[in-house]
Design an enzyme around this catalytic site. Sequence first.
Site, short mmCIF file in Angstrom:
data_model
loop_
_atom_site.label_atom_id
_atom_site.label_comp_id
_atom_site.label_asym_id
_atom_site.label_seq_id
_atom_site.Cartn_x
_atom_site.Cartn_y
_atom_site.Cartn_z
N ASP A 13 0.74 -1.10 -0.04
CA ASP A 13 0.50 -0.14 0.05
C ASP A 13 0.43 1.29 -0.07
OD1 ASP A 13 -2.29 -1.64 0.12
OD2 ASP A 13 -2.36 -1.68 2.25
N HIS A 42 -4.50 -2.65 -6.43
CA HIS A 42 -3.81 -1.50 -6.44
C HIS A 42 -4.96 -0.25 -6.43
CE1 HIS A 42 -0.21 -3.46 -7.07
NE2 HIS A 42 0.04 -3.67 -6.40
P1 IMP Z 1 -2.25 -13.49 3.32
O1 IMP Z 1 -1.01 -12.39 1.16
O2 IMP Z 1 -3.38 -13.00 2.72
O3 IMP Z 1 -1.70 -14.39 3.48
O4 IMP Z 1 -1.56 -12.40 4.21
C1 IMP Z 1 -0.73 -12.02 5.02
C2 IMP Z 1 -0.68 -10.96 5.28
O5 IMP Z 1 0.16 -10.10 3.99
C3 IMP Z 1 -1.32 -10.06 5.93
O6 IMP Z 1 -0.56 -8.90 6.97
C4 IMP Z 1 -1.94 -9.09 4.71
O7 IMP Z 1 -2.59 -7.74 5.76
C5 IMP Z 1 -0.61 -8.63 4.30
N1 IMP Z 1 -1.38 -8.43 2.99
C6 IMP Z 1 -1.47 -8.80 1.80
N2 IMP Z 1 -1.21 -8.56 0.71
C7 IMP Z 1 -1.59 -7.89 1.28
C8 IMP Z 1 -2.14 -6.23 0.33
O8 IMP Z 1 -1.90 -5.94 -1.02
N3 IMP Z 1 -1.41 -5.26 1.20
C9 IMP Z 1 -0.90 -4.56 2.45
N4 IMP Z 1 -0.83 -6.26 3.07
C10 IMP Z 1 -1.35 -6.80 2.37
MG MG Z 2 -2.89 -2.65 -1.95
#
Ligand code: IMP
Ligand code: MG
Length: 332
Positions: A13, A42
């Site tokens: 982000d 995004h």
């Molecule tokens: P997962 O990718 O859904 O397995 O989540 C694992 C960790 O990555 C968690 O803390 C999510 O909040 C973080 N996370 C996954 N995708 C994003 C993203 O696009 N932006 C920010 N955090 C993310």
């Molecule tokens: Mg994002």
Amino acid sequence: MPCTVIVGAFWGDEGKGKIISYLALKDNLDFCVRTGSVNAAHTVWKDGKKYALHMVPAAFLNEKSRLLIAAGANVHVAKLLEEVSLTQVNGRIGVDQNASIIEEKHSIQDKTSAFNKGIGTTGWGVGPALEERVRRTAKLAKNLPELKQFVTDSVQEINDGLDAGKKVLLEGTQGFMLSLYHGTYPYVTGRDTGASAIASEAGVGPTRVDEVLIVYKSFITRVGAGPLPGEISKEEAQTKGWFETAAGTGRDRRSAPFDFDLAKKTAKINGATQAAVTKLDCMFPKCLSARRYDDLPAEAREFIKEVEKQAGVPVVLIGTGPDALDIIDLRD
Ligand code: IMP
Ligand code: MG
């Protein structure tokens, strides 16, 4: 250019979507390749309209750009079809034949796993889908009739494009501190999110990459569990204008001030050659919508100089507002 990797510096982000949408419009990208999966959203703003893209590359704003989903990516079919129709990119978007498929069962496994709940995953099922890919039992894009019209050999397209001197952008997802290898394990996502991994997912050899553009936000945010050095309270974040909610899941984002040591470390490990700093207007409200460096207040310029000094790379793009064109471009 011609081949640029966009990598997030912190916990995601950072505003990669905005930087990519600007580059698509300004540099007339020939190819934009999305890596990763549906867990990442995004955000792209254009003319007051907001898009939170989970699958379609953020360069869609340029109608001439060929949009590709990488061989190493994980495709959520329903989300892809929904976004293809929203952004009207039918006919110019391709999905690599070897991209794997993320299914409803993966999301259920993700949401019902007590361990994953503790990590605070997004619940889209990316970890379980990748596990299945590693077991060699995943479905691939080339085996799905629903994807037939999109399936392509994107690796060949991209490498032929590079041979012909075309402009290629490899769109990273999440941030480096969420990397499975280099992040705050186990509070990470299911894959490496670094610049080398982005090139690998796209099928581009390291010597073919010309620029690694690392994206910093002027303050740091994180969603989900795990360490966040210097974390401030939600109330304090609201007062500072740093409070955000996640584009994908709607969860509150935690926040902390910019971390120069971390910026230095992530620039080095990713081999960054350039940097972008986004949301400068949230740190210094007088910067809102500025399009010239000279219009920035002195303290904002000092901040940018300090980022350059610590990261050891030039800051070439500065985000000053949500629109794709709210940017100070220092490249020429
Ligand atoms: P997962 O990718 O859904 O397995 O989540 C694992 C960790 O990555 C968690 O803390 C999510 O909040 C973080 N996370 C996954 N995708 C994003 C993203 O696009 N932006 C920010 N955090 C993310
Ligand atoms: Mg994002």
